[in-house]
Write an enzyme that holds these catalytic residues in place. Structure first.
Site, PDB file in Angstrom:
ATOM      1  N   HIS A  83       1.082  -1.446   0.317  1.00  0.00           N
ATOM      2  CA  HIS A  83       0.206  -0.516  -0.071  1.00  0.00           C
ATOM      3  C   HIS A  83       0.986   1.239  -0.674  1.00  0.00           C
ATOM      4  O   HIS A  83       2.094   1.268  -0.379  1.00  0.00           O
ATOM      5  CB  HIS A  83      -0.551   0.184   1.213  1.00  0.00           C
ATOM      6  CG  HIS A  83      -0.102  -0.722   2.544  1.00  0.00           C
ATOM      7  ND1 HIS A  83       0.517   0.631   2.949  1.00  0.00           N
ATOM      8  CD2 HIS A  83      -0.152  -1.587   2.944  1.00  0.00           C
ATOM      9  CE1 HIS A  83       1.068   0.348   4.426  1.00  0.00           C
ATOM     10  NE2 HIS A  83       0.600  -1.226   4.281  1.00  0.00           N
ATOM     11  N   GLY A 126       2.022   3.070   2.373  1.00  0.00           N
ATOM     12  CA  GLY A 126       2.916   3.600   3.180  1.00  0.00           C
ATOM     13  C   GLY A 126       4.660   2.652   2.776  1.00  0.00           C
ATOM     14  O   GLY A 126       5.359   3.265   3.101  1.00  0.00           O
ATOM     15  N   HIS A 127       3.717   1.319   2.085  1.00  0.00           N
ATOM     16  CA  HIS A 127       4.932   0.697   1.890  1.00  0.00           C
ATOM     17  C   HIS A 127       5.643   2.038   0.331  1.00  0.00           C
ATOM     18  O   HIS A 127       7.098   1.676   0.616  1.00  0.00           O
ATOM     19  CB  HIS A 127       4.836  -0.857   0.785  1.00  0.00           C
ATOM     20  CG  HIS A 127       4.342  -1.633   1.895  1.00  0.00           C
ATOM     21  ND1 HIS A 127       2.895  -2.363   1.871  1.00  0.00           N
ATOM     22  CD2 HIS A 127       4.927  -2.122   2.886  1.00  0.00           C
ATOM     23  CE1 HIS A 127       2.690  -2.765   2.718  1.00  0.00           C
ATOM     24  NE2 HIS A 127       3.475  -3.080   3.564  1.00  0.00           N
ATOM     25  N   VAL A 176       1.704   6.921   7.098  1.00  0.00           N
ATOM     26  CA  VAL A 176       1.896   7.199   6.590  1.00  0.00           C
ATOM     27  C   VAL A 176      -0.625   6.411   6.823  1.00  0.00           C
ATOM     28  O   VAL A 176      -0.182   5.248   7.351  1.00  0.00           O
ATOM     29  CB  VAL A 176       1.885   6.309   4.826  1.00  0.00           C
ATOM     30  CG1 VAL A 176       0.530   6.594   3.922  1.00  0.00           C
ATOM     31  CG2 VAL A 176       3.176   6.685   4.892  1.00  0.00           C
ATOM     32  N   GLN A 184       8.267 -15.339  12.242  1.00  0.00           N
ATOM     33  CA  GLN A 184       7.766 -14.118  12.445  1.00  0.00           C
ATOM     34  C   GLN A 184       5.968 -14.549  13.370  1.00  0.00           C
ATOM     35  O   GLN A 184       5.371 -13.877  13.777  1.00  0.00           O
ATOM     36  CB  GLN A 184       7.285 -13.367  11.990  1.00  0.00           C
ATOM     37  CG  GLN A 184       7.350 -12.343  11.067  1.00  0.00           C
ATOM     38  CD  GLN A 184       7.304 -11.452  10.447  1.00  0.00           C
ATOM     39  OE1 GLN A 184       9.117 -11.235   9.962  1.00  0.00           O
ATOM     40  NE2 GLN A 184       6.798 -10.170  10.507  1.00  0.00           N
ATOM     41  N   LYS A 209       5.283   3.054  11.766  1.00  0.00           N
ATOM     42  CA  LYS A 209       3.850   2.522  12.074  1.00  0.00           C
ATOM     43  C   LYS A 209       4.807   1.397  13.052  1.00  0.00           C
ATOM     44  O   LYS A 209       4.018   1.200  14.240  1.00  0.00           O
ATOM     45  CB  LYS A 209       2.909   2.029  11.227  1.00  0.00           C
ATOM     46  CG  LYS A 209       1.859   1.226  11.883  1.00  0.00           C
ATOM     47  CD  LYS A 209       0.455   0.593  11.096  1.00  0.00           C
ATOM     48  CE  LYS A 209       1.050  -0.336  10.216  1.00  0.00           C
ATOM     49  NZ  LYS A 209       0.916  -1.516  11.312  1.00  0.00           N
ATOM     50  N   ASP A 210       5.885   0.284  12.465  1.00  0.00           N
ATOM     51  CA  ASP A 210       5.933  -0.837  13.160  1.00  0.00           C
ATOM     52  C   ASP A 210       7.443   0.141  14.540  1.00  0.00           C
ATOM     53  O   ASP A 210       8.357  -0.494  14.096  1.00  0.00           O
ATOM     54  CB  ASP A 210       6.272  -1.950  12.758  1.00  0.00           C
ATOM     55  CG  ASP A 210       5.352  -2.232  11.762  1.00  0.00           C
ATOM     56  OD1 ASP A 210       4.484  -3.004  12.409  1.00  0.00           O
ATOM     57  OD2 ASP A 210       5.302  -2.014  10.698  1.00  0.00           O
ATOM     58  N   GLY A 245       9.164   1.148   8.343  1.00  0.00           N
ATOM     59  CA  GLY A 245       8.053   2.333   8.795  1.00  0.00           C
ATOM     60  C   GLY A 245       7.705   2.371  10.028  1.00  0.00           C
ATOM     61  O   GLY A 245       8.074   1.410  10.669  1.00  0.00           O
TER      62      GLY A 245
HETATM   63  O1  PAF Z   1       7.223  -5.273   8.234  1.00  0.00           O
HETATM   64  C1  PAF Z   1       7.291  -6.298   7.476  1.00  0.00           C
HETATM   65  O2  PAF Z   1       6.506  -6.100   6.732  1.00  0.00           O
HETATM   66  C2  PAF Z   1       7.914  -6.992   8.317  1.00  0.00           C
HETATM   67  O3  PAF Z   1       7.389  -7.484   9.428  1.00  0.00           O
HETATM   68  C3  PAF Z   1       9.149  -7.783   7.415  1.00  0.00           C
HETATM   69  C4  PAF Z   1      10.272  -6.601   8.072  1.00  0.00           C
HETATM   70  C5  PAF Z   1       9.615  -7.587   6.008  1.00  0.00           C
HETATM   71  C6  PAF Z   1      10.091  -9.094   8.433  1.00  0.00           C
HETATM   72  O4  PAF Z   1       8.950 -10.209   7.610  1.00  0.00           O
END
Ligand code: PAF
Length: 291
Positions: free
Chosen positions: A36, A38-39, A178, A63, A151-152, A149
């Site tokens: 989106h 944001g990316h 964003v 994860q 947001k994280d 970003g």
């Molecule tokens: O933020 C994300 O989309 C994921 O945590 C990442 C950094 C691509 C790692 O898998």
């Protein structure tokens, strides 16, 4: 120059080496796809700061806990590749899970303290999975800079710590959050929300904005800010509030009185959809430009 073909890990490494030998700097944006704005904003930052940009798309199983949304994580690969092509990305690296994690894979990396708080507390093992895959991707793509970003926010701190602790020569840059027109932070998970949940979800931004206003008017007591935020969020009846905390913006330790740069971070469930958002609470003269 644009590669949509699936680079193997060896091909990706060779490409990066070649770029480096040509004196080009490589900017890197790791993603899990379902891209989106944001990316794309991170890609634009990468382009501003490097000669050539690599974006990875990899939904990292490491994860996700077994009960989380790995299987239903949105996949829009063709659209993602098209968007990245328009942004002038040089390589979209889409590794296969089998190549990233062989059946004998057993090495992980963990940023112990920063990973304990906030999302780490409610998603045990999550940041170990993130740190491990990002370190692997860094070894493969070999970038000069990488963009994460805000947001994280916790993820960015974890990665910045990892880079420092392991002495990696990669500059970590932050991308501001964003937002949609109504303030909801952009997230690939927003598409899980029903129309009604989507409407209610914008309370997160309203509550964070209220918190910022309180802080800017001189409020330094975390409990009073949290009480107001909680009152606003409770009104729209989310399914569950995972956390709502004011923490030191460097250590992520919870703070009761805001004396230095802090972050108010929230994680809230609407049904099965977990949304996170945050706002930085800091004096303008000390602000480092986030949010
Ligand atoms: O933020 C994300 O989309 C994921 O945590 C990442 C950094 C691509 C790692 O898998």
């Amino acid at each position: 120059m644009f590669f949509t073909k699936y680079f193997s890990i060896a091909e990706m490494k060779a490409w990066s080496l070649d770029q480096r030998q040509k004196g080009k700097t490589i900017g890197f944006v790791p993603t899990m796809g379902a891209l989106h704005e944001g990316h794309l904003s991170l890609v634009r930052i990468a382009r501003q700061h490097s000669d050539t940009v690599v974006v990875s798309i990899f939904v990292n199983p490491l994860q996700f806990a077994p009960h989380e949304d790995l299987d239903r994580y949105p996949k829009t690969l063709e659209k993602d590749v098209e968007l990245l092509k328009k942004e002038g990305v040089a390589v979209v690296f889409i590794p296969k899970a089998s190549e990233m994690y062989s059946p004998h894979f057993q090495t992980v990396v963990e940023v112990t303290e920063l990973s304990k708080h906030l999302c780490g507390n409610s998603r045990p093992g999550h940041f170990r999975g993130v740190a491990t895959v990002v370190l692997k991707l860094f070894q493969i793509v070999n970038p000069h800079i990488a963009i994460f970003g805000d947001k994280d926010f916790q993820q960015r701190l974890v990665i910045a710590r990892l880079v420092k602790d392991l002495g990696l020569e990669i500059k970590i840059l932050a991308g501001p959050i964003v937002r949609e027109a109504d303030g909801l932070a952009m997230s690939s998970r927003n598409q899980y929300l029903s129309l009604d949940e989507r409407k209610r979800a914008c309370v997160l931004y309203e509550a964070l904005t209220k918190a910022l206003t309180m802080f800017q008017s001189g409020e330094r007591n975390s409990a009073r800010i949290i009480m107001k935020v909680s009152e606003m969020i409770d009104k729209v009846s989310p399914t569950h509030v995972d956390y709502m905390k004011i923490c030191d913006a460097e250590t992520l330790e919870e703070v009761w009185s805001i004396q230095k740069k802090a972050i108010l971070a929230v994680a809230v469930y609407f049904n099965k959809t977990r949304l996170i958002d945050n706002v930085i609470l800091s004096h303008p003269e000390r602000s480092e430009g986030s949010v």
